[in-house]
Design an enzyme around this catalytic site. Structure first.
Site, mmCIF file in Angstrom:
data_model
loop_
_atom_site.group_PDB
_atom_site.id
_atom_site.type_symbol
_atom_site.label_atom_id
_atom_site.label_comp_id
_atom_site.label_asym_id
_atom_site.label_seq_id
_atom_site.Cartn_x
_atom_site.Cartn_y
_atom_site.Cartn_z
ATOM 1 N N CYS A 83 -5.112 0.548 0.227
ATOM 2 C CA CYS A 83 -4.990 -0.047 -1.105
ATOM 3 C C CYS A 83 -6.333 -0.194 -1.816
ATOM 4 C CB CYS A 83 -4.267 -1.386 -1.035
ATOM 5 S SG CYS A 83 -5.076 -2.659 -0.056
ATOM 6 N N HIS A 157 -4.331 -7.558 -1.231
ATOM 7 C CA HIS A 157 -3.924 -6.454 -2.094
ATOM 8 C C HIS A 157 -4.942 -6.268 -3.219
ATOM 9 C CE1 HIS A 157 -1.332 -3.581 -3.946
ATOM 10 N NE2 HIS A 157 -1.034 -4.332 -4.980
#
Length: 343
Positions: A83, A157
């Site tokens: 990510c 994230h």
């Protein structure tokens, strides 16, 4: 989302991200951590290509409308550990006027018409991207089995904020597509994005302080060198004007130039001194940038190095000389003293 499939986790650090970008083949780009959302901080780093926001992920309902702009590069996140790299790519592959390098340019062209999920799969299958990402793996001599009852670690994230074709977008690989945050110009897009970032920060800061914000910018040394060239030209023009006044070939009347530039010797000398100070300041900033890049390089080497064998050999050497047990006992005594002090 797929398993990590051989992708390591990498530290959210500007030095790591800057080296990663360079190793992918992109030229003259670096990453800086932002500690404030003040416009003065943005002005110092301009031009800013995009922002990357890291936070602890929690599932949430989303009722915003997905943008239908097919020109924007948007990929779904397929590999969890990728990510950070994907957030960086979301900025780079939507930026104009930067040198992506041959391989990344070919990748962008190849996946251009792919749907978001296939773009994510393509990122996961790219040897260039995967090898570069995994070059930041920290070697660990210990292998831990995955126990079924083991508590899962927090999931963090990354999302990106970028300007694209006159609008500001939020790119989150876990969503179905990009979110348009509003209209913008190249000069004010950060002002449009800031309230959305502040809202997220306020939300997470209530019970979570582990988030950070980084800016993807043009290489500061290159930007400062360009600034110096502009200042040198300005200084040269002022010196020519001063020389003309000293030789009597130039007028000494501000009205002749409409007051646009200094036309008296005093004003010209003052402006030349100001420009000289600006040049000196820019050169000092370049020296600081060079020192920062050296520190980043050293830190990245340490991150990748496995110090465990060295530590084990030191412990072994202490044990062979009968120095290990006294040190262990000393440490126990110190811990005991601290515990007694806190009672």
């Amino acid at each position: 989302m797929s398993e990590n499939e051989g992708w390591c986790t990498i530290e959210s650090d500007p030095g790591v991200f800057t080296e990663l970008i360079t190793k992918i083949g992109v030229k003259d780009i670096q990453v800086e951590e932002l500690y404030t959302l003040d416009s003065s901080e943005y002005d110092r780093l301009k031009p800013v290509l995009g922002l990357i926001f890291l936070f602890k992920w929690e599932k949430e309902e989303e009722n915003r409308t997905i943008s239908d702009n097919e020109n924007i590069f948007f990929a779904n996140q397929v590999i969890q550990n990728a990510c950070a790299t994907q957030a960086i790519l979301s900025v780079l592959l939507n930026s104009e006027g930067i040198e992506l390098g041959e391989e990344l340019s070919n990748f962008k062209s190849f996946v251009g018409d792919f749907p978001p999920m296939m773009k994510g799969e393509a990122i996961g299958n790219s040897e260039l991207i995967k090898e570069t990402h995994n070059s930041f793996t920290v070697q660990d001599p210990f292998i831990f089995s995955k126990k079924k009852n083991r508590k899962p670690s927090d999931a963090f994230h990354f999302i990106s904020f970028i300007p694209f074709q006159g609008k500001v977008y939020e790119l989150d690989g876990l969503k179905k597509g990009p979110y348009c945050l509003g209209d913008c110009t190249p000069d004010n897009w950060l002002e449009i994005a800031t309230p959305f970032i502040q809202k997220r920060m306020e939300k997470y800061s209530q019970g979570e302080i582990r988030f950070n914000l980084m800016a993807v910018i043009k290489n500061r040394q290159t930007t400062l060198q360009e600034k110096i060239l502009t200042l040198e030209k300005k200084k040269n023009d002022l010196e020519i004007k001063l020389s003309e006044l000293n030789s009597g070939s130039g007028g000494d009347n501000k009205e002749e130039s409409g007051g646009a530039t200094p036309t008296t010797k005093e004003d010209l000398n003052f402006m030349i001194n100001v420009v000289n100070n600006d040049i000196e300041e820019a050169n000092n900033e370049i020296l600081m940038e060079q020192e920062k890049f050296r520190n980043w390089k050293d830190e990245n080497i340490r991150r990748k190095h496995n110090f465990t064998p060295l530590i084990l050999n030191l412990i072994k050497g202490l044990a062979e000389k009968d120095n290990l047990q006294p040190l262990i006992q000393k440490a126990k005594d110190q811990i005991s003293q601290k515990q007694q002090q806190h009672k």
